[in-house]
Design a protein around this motif. Structure first.
Motif, PDB file in Angstrom:
ATOM      1  N   ARG A 439      84.880  83.207  30.619  1.00 11.32           N
ATOM      2  CA  ARG A 439      83.750  83.556  31.482  1.00 11.32           C
ATOM      3  C   ARG A 439      82.417  83.262  30.785  1.00 11.32           C
ATOM      4  O   ARG A 439      81.477  82.755  31.391  1.00 11.32           O
ATOM      5  N   LEU A 440      82.364  83.587  29.484  1.00 17.44           N
ATOM      6  CA  LEU A 440      81.116  83.344  28.756  1.00 17.44           C
ATOM      7  C   LEU A 440      80.842  81.850  28.622  1.00 17.44           C
ATOM      8  O   LEU A 440      79.675  81.415  28.701  1.00 17.44           O
ATOM      9  N   GLU A 441      81.902  81.067  28.411  1.00 13.92           N
ATOM     10  CA  GLU A 441      81.687  79.624  28.340  1.00 13.92           C
ATOM     11  C   GLU A 441      81.171  79.078  29.661  1.00 13.92           C
ATOM     12  O   GLU A 441      80.301  78.197  29.696  1.00 13.92           O
ATOM     13  N   SER A 442      81.725  79.589  30.755  1.00 18.15           N
ATOM     14  CA  SER A 442      81.216  79.174  32.063  1.00 18.15           C
ATOM     15  C   SER A 442      79.756  79.578  32.226  1.00 18.15           C
ATOM     16  O   SER A 442      78.933  78.816  32.749  1.00 18.15           O
ATOM     17  N   HIS A 443      79.472  80.761  31.737  1.00 14.34           N
ATOM     18  CA  HIS A 443      78.079  81.239  31.799  1.00 14.34           C
ATOM     19  C   HIS A 443      77.178  80.345  30.963  1.00 14.34           C
ATOM     20  O   HIS A 443      76.050  79.992  31.363  1.00 14.34           O
ATOM     21  N   VAL A 444      77.657  79.932  29.781  1.00 14.20           N
ATOM     22  CA  VAL A 444      76.869  79.061  28.919  1.00 14.20           C
ATOM     23  C   VAL A 444      76.579  77.734  29.617  1.00 14.20           C
ATOM     24  O   VAL A 444      75.465  77.200  29.547  1.00 14.20           O
ATOM     25  N   ASP A 445      77.599  77.178  30.285  1.00 16.59           N
ATOM     26  CA  ASP A 445      77.378  75.931  31.020  1.00 16.59           C
ATOM     27  C   ASP A 445      76.300  76.098  32.087  1.00 16.59           C
ATOM     28  O   ASP A 445      75.438  75.218  32.272  1.00 16.59           O
ATOM     29  N   ASP A 446      76.373  77.237  32.792  1.00 14.81           N
ATOM     30  CA  ASP A 446      75.343  77.499  33.808  1.00 14.81           C
ATOM     31  C   ASP A 446      73.961  77.576  33.171  1.00 14.81           C
ATOM     32  O   ASP A 446      72.973  77.044  33.700  1.00 14.81           O
ATOM     33  N   LEU A 447      73.893  78.253  32.030  1.00 13.59           N
ATOM     34  CA  LEU A 447      72.598  78.395  31.358  1.00 13.59           C
ATOM     35  C   LEU A 447      72.083  77.049  30.854  1.00 13.59           C
ATOM     36  O   LEU A 447      70.878  76.783  30.886  1.00 13.59           O
ATOM     37  N   LYS A 448      73.005  76.191  30.372  1.00 20.87           N
ATOM     38  CA  LYS A 448      72.567  74.863  29.935  1.00 20.87           C
ATOM     39  C   LYS A 448      71.967  74.074  31.093  1.00 20.87           C
ATOM     40  O   LYS A 448      70.941  73.393  30.937  1.00 20.87           O
ATOM     41  N   SER A 449      72.614  74.164  32.249  1.00 22.95           N
ATOM     42  CA  SER A 449      72.060  73.483  33.423  1.00 22.95           C
ATOM     43  C   SER A 449      70.687  74.045  33.766  1.00 22.95           C
ATOM     44  O   SER A 449      69.757  73.306  34.112  1.00 22.95           O
ATOM     45  N   THR A 450      70.595  75.351  33.660  1.00 21.99           N
ATOM     46  CA  THR A 450      69.301  75.986  33.936  1.00 21.99           C
ATOM     47  C   THR A 450      68.251  75.524  32.935  1.00 21.99           C
ATOM     48  O   THR A 450      67.096  75.273  33.294  1.00 21.99           O
ATOM     49  N   ILE A 451      68.650  75.406  31.672  1.00 23.40           N
ATOM     50  CA  ILE A 451      67.704  74.968  30.642  1.00 23.40           C
ATOM     51  C   ILE A 451      67.234  73.542  30.919  1.00 23.40           C
ATOM     52  O   ILE A 451      66.045  73.217  30.773  1.00 23.40           O
ATOM     53  N   GLU A 452      68.164  72.678  31.323  1.00 15.25           N
ATOM     54  CA  GLU A 452      67.773  71.312  31.643  1.00 15.25           C
ATOM     55  C   GLU A 452      66.778  71.284  32.792  1.00 15.25           C
ATOM     56  O   GLU A 452      65.770  70.555  32.754  1.00 15.25           O
ATOM     57  N   ALA A 453      67.080  72.047  33.816  1.00 15.43           N
ATOM     58  CA  ALA A 453      66.139  72.098  34.947  1.00 15.43           C
ATOM     59  C   ALA A 453      64.795  72.662  34.507  1.00 15.43           C
ATOM     60  O   ALA A 453      63.728  72.195  34.937  1.00 15.43           O
ATOM     61  N   LYS A 454      64.855  73.660  33.631  1.00 19.64           N
ATOM     62  CA  LYS A 454      63.609  74.255  33.146  1.00 19.64           C
ATOM     63  C   LYS A 454      62.818  73.258  32.310  1.00 19.64           C
ATOM     64  O   LYS A 454      61.581  73.186  32.412  1.00 19.64           O
ATOM     65  N   ASP A 455      63.527  72.460  31.480  1.00 19.38           N
ATOM     66  CA  ASP A 455      62.828  71.450  30.680  1.00 19.38           C
ATOM     67  C   ASP A 455      62.129  70.431  31.576  1.00 19.38           C
ATOM     68  O   ASP A 455      60.997  69.999  31.292  1.00 19.38           O
ATOM     69  N   GLU A 456      62.810  70.026  32.663  1.00 16.55           N
ATOM     70  CA  GLU A 456      62.172  69.094  33.591  1.00 16.55           C
ATOM     71  C   GLU A 456      60.926  69.722  34.214  1.00 16.55           C
ATOM     72  O   GLU A 456      59.879  69.079  34.355  1.00 16.55           O
ATOM     73  N   THR A 457      61.063  70.991  34.570  1.00 12.58           N
ATOM     74  CA  THR A 457      59.901  71.688  35.146  1.00 12.58           C
ATOM     75  C   THR A 457      58.766  71.787  34.139  1.00 12.58           C
ATOM     76  O   THR A 457      57.597  71.618  34.485  1.00 12.58           O
ATOM     77  N   ILE A 458      59.126  72.022  32.871  1.00 11.24           N
ATOM     78  CA  ILE A 458      58.096  72.122  31.826  1.00 11.24           C
ATOM     79  C   ILE A 458      57.361  70.795  31.676  1.00 11.24           C
ATOM     80  O   ILE A 458      56.132  70.763  31.523  1.00 11.24           O
ATOM     81  N   GLU A 459      58.116  69.697  31.705  1.00  8.61           N
ATOM     82  CA  GLU A 459      57.468  68.394  31.598  1.00  8.61           C
ATOM     83  C   GLU A 459      56.510  68.163  32.762  1.00  8.61           C
ATOM     84  O   GLU A 459      55.407  67.620  32.589  1.00  8.61           O
ATOM     85  N   GLU A 460      56.942  68.557  33.970  1.00 12.52           N
ATOM     86  CA  GLU A 460      56.052  68.415  35.126  1.00 12.52           C
ATOM     87  C   GLU A 460      54.788  69.250  34.938  1.00 12.52           C
ATOM     88  O   GLU A 460      53.672  68.787  35.216  1.00 12.52           O
ATOM     89  N   TYR A 461      55.001  70.477  34.447  1.00 10.69           N
ATOM     90  CA  TYR A 461      53.843  71.343  34.230  1.00 10.69           C
ATOM     91  C   TYR A 461      52.933  70.779  33.142  1.00 10.69           C
ATOM     92  O   TYR A 461      51.697  70.905  33.224  1.00 10.69           O
ATOM     93  N   LYS A 462      53.527  70.172  32.101  1.00 14.00           N
ATOM     94  CA  LYS A 462      52.701  69.587  31.045  1.00 14.00           C
ATOM     95  C   LYS A 462      51.841  68.456  31.609  1.00 14.00           C
ATOM     96  O   LYS A 462      50.658  68.334  31.262  1.00 14.00           O
ATOM     97  N   THR A 463      52.454  67.604  32.460  1.00 11.05           N
ATOM     98  CA  THR A 463      51.679  66.524  33.076  1.00 11.05           C
ATOM     99  C   THR A 463      50.543  67.081  33.929  1.00 11.05           C
ATOM    100  O   THR A 463      49.395  66.618  33.861  1.00 11.05           O
ATOM    101  N   GLU A 464      50.878  68.090  34.744  1.00 10.19           N
ATOM    102  CA  GLU A 464      49.836  68.712  35.579  1.00 10.19           C
ATOM    103  C   GLU A 464      48.759  69.354  34.715  1.00 10.19           C
ATOM    104  O   GLU A 464      47.562  69.294  35.034  1.00 10.19           O
ATOM    105  N   LEU A 465      49.195  69.978  33.600  1.00  7.92           N
ATOM    106  CA  LEU A 465      48.225  70.615  32.718  1.00  7.92           C
ATOM    107  C   LEU A 465      47.302  69.591  32.083  1.00  7.92           C
ATOM    108  O   LEU A 465      46.088  69.819  31.961  1.00  7.92           O
ATOM    109  N   SER A 466      47.867  68.440  31.672  1.00  5.76           N
ATOM    110  CA  SER A 466      47.033  67.382  31.091  1.00  5.76           C
ATOM    111  C   SER A 466      46.001  66.888  32.098  1.00  5.76           C
ATOM    112  O   SER A 466      44.820  66.709  31.766  1.00  5.76           O
TER     113      SER A 466
END
Length: 687
Positions: A439-466
């Motif tokens: 269950r924890l490994e499945s949770h980790v996979d979900d969190l990794k996907s979330t982190i990837e999506a968050k990183d993409e969002t951060i890059e978008e925010y960085k561009t907007e911030l610039s």
């Protein structure tokens, strides 16, 4: 299904008050003991008894049960401080469990019914229900202490008041404290425990050593004791208040309401419509909110309170691969207030999240009941509902899939069941841990996907911030240029105002100079002299000259003073000026004092023409200054605009007349002085 396991190989005490009150003298308790130790089958040994509070404590000390379960923790303590003392007294391995919930407990009957535990209103049956619920890991542990322990090594004796051997005695005690502190430090280090040390050095060693250890008292290889010169005390660090910790993390299927924004609020509602939890935060990011939700269940339906569903809520829905719900139109505030009227929440954001989850449940409640009626008793109802919601399958199709999954494993399940009955407790524990790891490994996979999506969002925010920063710098440059121009404009306006004031002053000065020039250089040929008295004879006109030319040479300017005061003198001086040799005309000569007369005498005018009588003081001052004073009636004065002129002959005659009067006045003064001297001389001779 709940990811719960029973409290195997343990003793559980179920307690309910039988009679009396804990605040009274002698309360009695219904006690049910469930013992699962040393059993080769699933049978549980049960003991029932009615005991006093003192005997209950003795039994807890003797058996050290895993749980002491009750439906109300204040049946064992009078108040919060008494509850803390009870928790401190409990054996290290014993936990107090409130099976009815945390801060807002439910009725025991409802909890027992939900988990299929027999219940009766008799205290003994309530005690048994509490014990069985705790054995199934239902409920919340009542906690008042952190997993941090303080070990204090200090003096076991007083150093005394003095004596011949006082220094040696004190040095020995402090040395013993230092030696004991080193032994404790060594024991903690050998046990690989994290700790902080704070010592108070005194003469000969330590007076005290304090160790803050990141562990529970039962995990520390040191015990409380007193030995000669030293003593060791162990105490757990207390929390700010009473807290509740679930015995296990629930993973039920749930409905989630989300209100995004600067403050993100989430609410968790069960498939039975119960509000399980609500939370709001201004600082946590999406990943933290997702982790919080995972700890409280498996979201199968994500709801919003507005239409259409916000993009942030849609991201949460995709993260859980859940179904979505949104109202036909934005839910009005009064409907939200009415729907959440019986629920406690801290702010409007939590209210909106609760309303979204509850309205989603209301919209699906009939569907849930229809599905529940079709689901057999041995099938997980929530799993069927979740698959119907998420995959839009029919109940029959979901049941067939579950039967097929069960049929393929039917032959193995019987063998597994037989093998499971023969597994040791350690093997069962290993199996449970493996399931948890999956269950924890499945949770980790979900969190990794979330982190990837968050990183993409951060890059978008960085561009907007610039971009925003570039725009802000451009606007800042424009604001600085505007401020500079405004300051320059203000400076120029002040310069213009100054120049205008200076120009006005120069204009006034020029007008005064023109007036003075008129007095000295104007051609008075056009002055009407018909009204001026001729005096003692006709004007004599030299040969070859006209009468007008003669009259022009015979006229002179007169400086007019409206009143014989300092203010009027200042006004005339400012407008025309008064110089030595000028003719001054006092339009009102009365009221002047010595100071005003002395100031007029300083100008040294040629003659002072007066209308009205001078004061004796002013007349005396002007006479002593040898300033001629004559009545204005003796001189013909004609005013031309703001100027005035008089004939020189009249002025000369007035001066000559004053000189005659002044000579007579001097003679009178001399005569009076001689008479005074003679009088004083005669008076002295009579003595």
């Amino acid at each position: 299904m709940n990811d719960r396991t029973s409290a195997l190989d343990s003793v559980v005490f179920g307690v309910d008050i039988q009679s009396g009150d804990i605040r009274g003298d002698s309360p009695s308790y219904a006690l049910v003991v469930l013992d699962t130790r040393d059993t080769e089958s699933d049978e549980v040994r049960i003991e029932r008894d009615v005991v006093s509070f003192r005997k209950l404590r003795r039994l807890i000390e003797r058996d050290e049960p895993a749980f002491v379960a009750t439906d109300n923790m204040y049946e064992l303590a009078t108040d919060k401080d008494d509850l803390v003392r009870f928790l401190r007294w409990l054996p290290h391995e014993t936990r107090l469990v409130q099976v009815t919930g945390a801060e807002r407990p439910e009725p025991l009957s409802r909890v027992a019914s939900r988990h299929g535990v027999p219940y009766g209103k008799d205290p003994m049956k309530e005690a048994e229900a509490a014990a069985r619920l705790a054995l199934a890991n239902v409920g919340y542990e009542v906690a008042a202490f952190e997993n941090t322990t303080t070990v204090k090594v200090s003096r076991g004796r007083s150093t005394g008041k003095g004596g011949w051997s006082q220094d040696r005695y004190t040095r020995r005690i402090h040395g013993s404290v230092r030696q004991q502190a080193r032994e404790v430090e060594s024991a903690l280090t050998d046990a690989n425990l994290d700790f902080e040390q704070d010592v108070t050095e005194k003469y000969g060693g330590y007076s005290q050593a304090l160790f803050t250890v990141e562990a529970r008292p039962q995990d520390i290889p040191v015990s409380t004791h007193r030995s000669g010169d030293t003593r060791v005390e162990i105490e757990r660090e207390r929390r700010d208040g009473i807290e509740f910790e679930p015995l296990v993390k629930r993973r039920d299927r749930v409905i989630v309401g989300i209100d995004p924004g600067t403050t993100t609020a989430v609410a968790v509602v069960g498939f039975d419509g119960r509000v399980l939890d609500v939370h709001s935060t201004r600082t946590a990011d999406t990943a933290a909110v997702i982790e919080w939700l995972i700890e409280r269940g498996r979201p199968s339906l994500v709801a919003a309170d507005v239409h259409p569903m916000p993009e942030t809520v849609e991201k949460f829905r995709r993260s859980f691969d859940a179904a979505g719900w949104e109202p036909p139109s934005d839910i009005p505030v009064d409907e939200k207030l009415h729907r959440t009227r019986d629920i406690d929440y801290e702010n409007d954001h939590e209210r909106d999240a609760l309303a979204a989850a509850l309205f989603a449940f209301d919209d699906h409640e009939d569907q849930f009941e229809r599905i529940s009626r079709k689901v057999p008793a041995d099938v997980d109802r929530e799993e069927v509902i979740a698959r119907v919601l998420v995959n839009d399958e029919s109940v029959e199709a979901v049941l067939r899939d579950l039967d097929d999954e069960g049929g393929d494993e039917g032959d193995e399940s019987e063998a597994d069941a037989h093998e499971s009955s023969e597994r040791t407790p350690e093997e069962r524990k290993i199996s449970d841990l493996k399931s948890r790891v999956e269950r924890l490994e499945s949770h980790v996979d979900d969190l990794k996907s979330t982190i990837e999506a968050k990183d993409e969002t951060i890059e978008e925010y960085k561009t907007e911030l610039s971009e925003a920063r570039r725009e802000e710098r451009r606007e800042a440059r424009e604001r600085r240029e505007i401020n500079r121009l405004e300051r320059e404009n203000g400076r120029l306006e002040r310069t213009v105002e100054s120049l205008e004031a200076e120009n006005e002053a120069l204009t006034d000065k020029l007008d005064r100079l023109k007036s003075l020039w008129k007095l000295d250089h104007s051609n008075f040929a056009d002055v009407n002299t018909d009204g001026i008295p001729a005096g003692d004879g006709e004007w004599e006109v030299p040969d070859g000259e006209s009468e007008a030319s003669e009259s022009s040479r015979n006229l002179m300017p007169v400086k007019v003073v409206e009143q014989f005061t300092n203010g009027a003198l200042d006004e005339t001086v400012e407008q025309y000026g008064i110089a030595a040799g000028d003719v001054v005309y006092l339009r009102d000569a009365s009221g002047a004092g010595r100071t005003t007369a002395e100031r007029l005498a300083e100008f040294d005018p040629k003659v002072v023409l007066r209308s009205g009588n001078l004061s004796e003081v002013a007349d005396e001052v002007l006479f002593e200054a040898d300033i001629p004073v004559a009545p204005a009636d003796d001189v013909a004065i004609q005013e031309i605009d703001e100027l005035a002129v008089a004939r020189e002959s009249d002025v000369a005659a007035a001066i000559a007349d004053w000189e005659d009067r002044a000579e007579e006045r001097q003679k009178e003064q001399q005569k009076e002085m001689v008479d005074q001297i003679i009088s004083e001389h005669r008076a002295e001779n009579r003595r």
